[in-house]
Design a protein around this motif. Structure first.
Motif, PDB file in Angstrom:
ATOM      1  N   VAL A   8       0.860  -1.177   0.000  1.00  0.00           N
ATOM      2  CA  VAL A   8       0.000   0.000   0.000  1.00  0.00           C
ATOM      3  C   VAL A   8       0.900   1.232   0.000  1.00  0.00           C
ATOM      4  O   VAL A   8       1.980   1.221   0.592  1.00  0.00           O
ATOM      5  N   CYS A   9       0.468   2.236  -0.746  1.00  0.00           N
ATOM      6  CA  CYS A   9       1.293   3.437  -0.862  1.00  0.00           C
ATOM      7  C   CYS A   9       1.386   4.151   0.485  1.00  0.00           C
ATOM      8  O   CYS A   9       0.372   4.429   1.113  1.00  0.00           O
ATOM      9  N   GLN A  10       2.609   4.421   0.909  1.00  0.00           N
ATOM     10  CA  GLN A  10       2.801   5.085   2.204  1.00  0.00           C
ATOM     11  C   GLN A  10       2.295   6.518   2.174  1.00  0.00           C
ATOM     12  O   GLN A  10       1.918   7.071   3.187  1.00  0.00           O
ATOM     13  N   ARG A  11       2.288   7.105   0.959  1.00  0.00           N
ATOM     14  CA  ARG A  11       1.872   8.510   0.884  1.00  0.00           C
ATOM     15  C   ARG A  11       0.369   8.639   0.828  1.00  0.00           C
ATOM     16  O   ARG A  11      -0.227   9.476   1.477  1.00  0.00           O
ATOM     17  N   CYS A  12      -0.300   7.797   0.008  1.00  0.00           N
ATOM     18  CA  CYS A  12      -1.724   8.043  -0.201  1.00  0.00           C
ATOM     19  C   CYS A  12      -2.605   6.946   0.352  1.00  0.00           C
ATOM     20  O   CYS A  12      -3.823   7.091   0.372  1.00  0.00           O
ATOM     21  N   GLY A  13      -2.040   5.844   0.809  1.00  0.00           N
ATOM     22  CA  GLY A  13      -2.845   4.798   1.427  1.00  0.00           C
ATOM     23  C   GLY A  13      -3.641   3.944   0.456  1.00  0.00           C
ATOM     24  O   GLY A  13      -4.541   3.216   0.868  1.00  0.00           O
ATOM     25  N   THR A  64      -6.024   5.137 -10.106  1.00  0.00           N
ATOM     26  CA  THR A  64      -4.735   4.488  -9.948  1.00  0.00           C
ATOM     27  C   THR A  64      -3.615   5.507 -10.141  1.00  0.00           C
ATOM     28  O   THR A  64      -3.688   6.359 -11.010  1.00  0.00           O
ATOM     29  N   CYS A  65      -2.613   5.367  -9.318  1.00  0.00           N
ATOM     30  CA  CYS A  65      -1.511   6.309  -9.378  1.00  0.00           C
ATOM     31  C   CYS A  65      -0.262   5.578  -9.886  1.00  0.00           C
ATOM     32  O   CYS A  65       0.093   4.547  -9.336  1.00  0.00           O
ATOM     33  N   PRO A  66       0.373   6.115 -10.916  1.00  0.00           N
ATOM     34  CA  PRO A  66       1.550   5.424 -11.465  1.00  0.00           C
ATOM     35  C   PRO A  66       2.707   5.340 -10.476  1.00  0.00           C
ATOM     36  O   PRO A  66       3.618   4.545 -10.661  1.00  0.00           O
ATOM     37  N   ARG A  67       2.696   6.154  -9.432  1.00  0.00           N
ATOM     38  CA  ARG A  67       3.798   6.162  -8.472  1.00  0.00           C
ATOM     39  C   ARG A  67       3.533   5.267  -7.276  1.00  0.00           C
ATOM     40  O   ARG A  67       4.405   5.076  -6.439  1.00  0.00           O
ATOM     41  N   CYS A  68       2.275   4.756  -7.127  1.00  0.00           N
ATOM     42  CA  CYS A  68       1.941   3.884  -5.991  1.00  0.00           C
ATOM     43  C   CYS A  68       2.031   2.427  -6.348  1.00  0.00           C
ATOM     44  O   CYS A  68       2.103   1.584  -5.463  1.00  0.00           O
ATOM     45  N   SER A  69       1.882   2.113  -7.644  1.00  0.00           N
ATOM     46  CA  SER A  69       1.827   0.719  -8.051  1.00  0.00           C
ATOM     47  C   SER A  69       3.112   0.014  -7.657  1.00  0.00           C
ATOM     48  O   SER A  69       4.156   0.643  -7.509  1.00  0.00           O
ATOM     49  N   LYS A 151      -5.799  11.884  -3.580  1.00  0.00           N
ATOM     50  CA  LYS A 151      -4.908  11.277  -2.585  1.00  0.00           C
ATOM     51  C   LYS A 151      -3.468  11.242  -3.100  1.00  0.00           C
ATOM     52  O   LYS A 151      -2.546  10.966  -2.359  1.00  0.00           O
ATOM     53  N   HIS A 152      -3.319  11.493  -4.396  1.00  0.00           N
ATOM     54  CA  HIS A 152      -2.021  11.204  -5.024  1.00  0.00           C
ATOM     55  C   HIS A 152      -1.144  12.414  -5.315  1.00  0.00           C
ATOM     56  O   HIS A 152      -0.049  12.246  -5.830  1.00  0.00           O
ATOM     57  N   TRP A 153      -1.608  13.624  -5.029  1.00  0.00           N
ATOM     58  CA  TRP A 153      -0.753  14.775  -5.350  1.00  0.00           C
ATOM     59  C   TRP A 153       0.629  14.672  -4.704  1.00  0.00           C
ATOM     60  O   TRP A 153       1.637  14.979  -5.352  1.00  0.00           O
ATOM     61  N   PRO A 154       0.732  14.217  -3.442  1.00  0.00           N
ATOM     62  CA  PRO A 154       2.099  14.110  -2.881  1.00  0.00           C
ATOM     63  C   PRO A 154       2.955  13.058  -3.590  1.00  0.00           C
ATOM     64  O   PRO A 154       4.181  13.167  -3.591  1.00  0.00           O
ATOM     65  N   CYS A 155       2.302  12.033  -4.192  1.00  0.00           N
ATOM     66  CA  CYS A 155       3.085  11.042  -4.955  1.00  0.00           C
ATOM     67  C   CYS A 155       3.638  11.703  -6.216  1.00  0.00           C
ATOM     68  O   CYS A 155       4.748  11.411  -6.647  1.00  0.00           O
ATOM     69  N   LEU A 156       2.801  12.570  -6.824  1.00  0.00           N
ATOM     70  CA  LEU A 156       3.193  13.160  -8.109  1.00  0.00           C
ATOM     71  C   LEU A 156       4.122  14.361  -7.933  1.00  0.00           C
ATOM     72  O   LEU A 156       4.879  14.701  -8.830  1.00  0.00           O
TER      73      LEU A 156
HETATM   74 ZN   LIG Z   1      -0.209   7.537  -5.244  1.00  0.00          ZN
END
Ligand SMILES: [Zn+2]
Length: 270
Positions: A8-13, A64-69, A151-156
């Motif tokens: 699970v993505c630590q940034r966005c859960g 889906t976030c390309p940085r969480c996968s 949820k994904h802006w911090p990932c991006l």
């Molecule tokens: Zn993400």
């Protein structure tokens, strides 16, 4: 015994794509919710939701976030991302939205009322990069805040952090550097649209038969972060645009051929 928690993505859960796929495969094989839950770490209630309302899983796919996968990929479309990164580094911020438990973040970019075209461009780039989220304009005094919740802006934009950008180090991750290297024009466009301008200088030349006025356009990029200056300078170098510091906080592009070259990518705000 510790709880079994899936990737699970630590940034966005968010659960990554492979974990969701594995869970759905186990469910369609007829396994019990509790067994699938302990195998994947996804809560039984969320699994039941996916089982009963497949559209909710489809929704989570568009988010889906390309940085969480588990298998990370670059952010697409890269040219729009490069532009949005420039806007974000120039004059954007990311903040957590209450309640914190939901893990939603707001990306905010301020666009002056004087430039409706910029407002449109900014919204378009946000939607291109996060098609599952919306982007709206919120009118403020003299400007519009373009905001988008995800949820994904911090990932991006992993440059997000406490404090102002010029008071902390701003370094690009390798996947961002790769995008900026390949799309320096879009990146420079974002930087100059948010924190820069294209203006006309008028200079007077006294001649024997009277004064003559000359006008020439120039670009200025004004920012207080030395890291962001460096990124801007590198993008201009890649474009073959001559530049210099006219003040410690200001990058100036003034030579005629350099301005003409930058016009191909940036142009006046509109
Ligand atoms: Zn993400």
């Amino acid at each position: 015994m510790g709880e079994n928690v899936g990737p699970v993505c630590q940034r966005c859960g968010m659960y990554d794509r492979l974990t969701r796929l594995r869970a759905m495969t186990l469910l369609t094989q007829g396994q019990m919710l509790s067994a699938v839950s302990s195998a994947t770490g996804i809560s039984p209630s969320l699994l039941q939701d996916w089982q009963e309302r497949p559209e909710s899983l489809a929704r989570s796919r568009t988010s889906t976030c390309p940085r969480c996968s588990l298998v990370k990929s670059t952010v697409e479309p890269r040219s729009d991302y490069a532009y949005l990164l420039g806007l974000y580094l120039g004059d954007g911020c990311i903040s957590r939205q209450p309640p914190e438990s939901k893990g939603v973040w707001k990306l905010r970019i301020i666009c002056a009322d004087a430039w409706p075209g910029l407002l449109k461009e900014c919204k378009r780039a946000m939607l291109a990069v996060r098609p599952g989220n919306s982007a709206t304009g919120v009118q403020r005094q003299g400007c519009v805040e373009v905001v988008s919740y995800s949820k994904h802006w911090p990932c991006l934009f992993p440059q997000h952090g406490p404090g102002r950008k010029h008071e902390r180090a701003i370094e690009l991750e390798s996947w961002q550097q790769e995008i900026v290297t390949n799309y320096p024009g879009d990146f420079a466009r974002g930087l100059f649209h948010s924190d820069g301008c294209r203006l006309t200088n008028r200079i007077r030349r006294p001649l024997k038969d009277g004064d003559r006025w000359y006008e020439y356009p120039r670009y200025l990029f004004v920012n207080r972060s030395t890291d962001i200056h460096r990124l801007c300078g590198e993008a201009l170098d890649r474009l073959g645009v001559a530049w210099r510091f006219s003040k410690p906080t200001t990058i100036s592009v003034a030579r005629r051929e350099a301005v003409a070259r930058l016009d191909e990518f940036v142009g006046p705000k509109y």
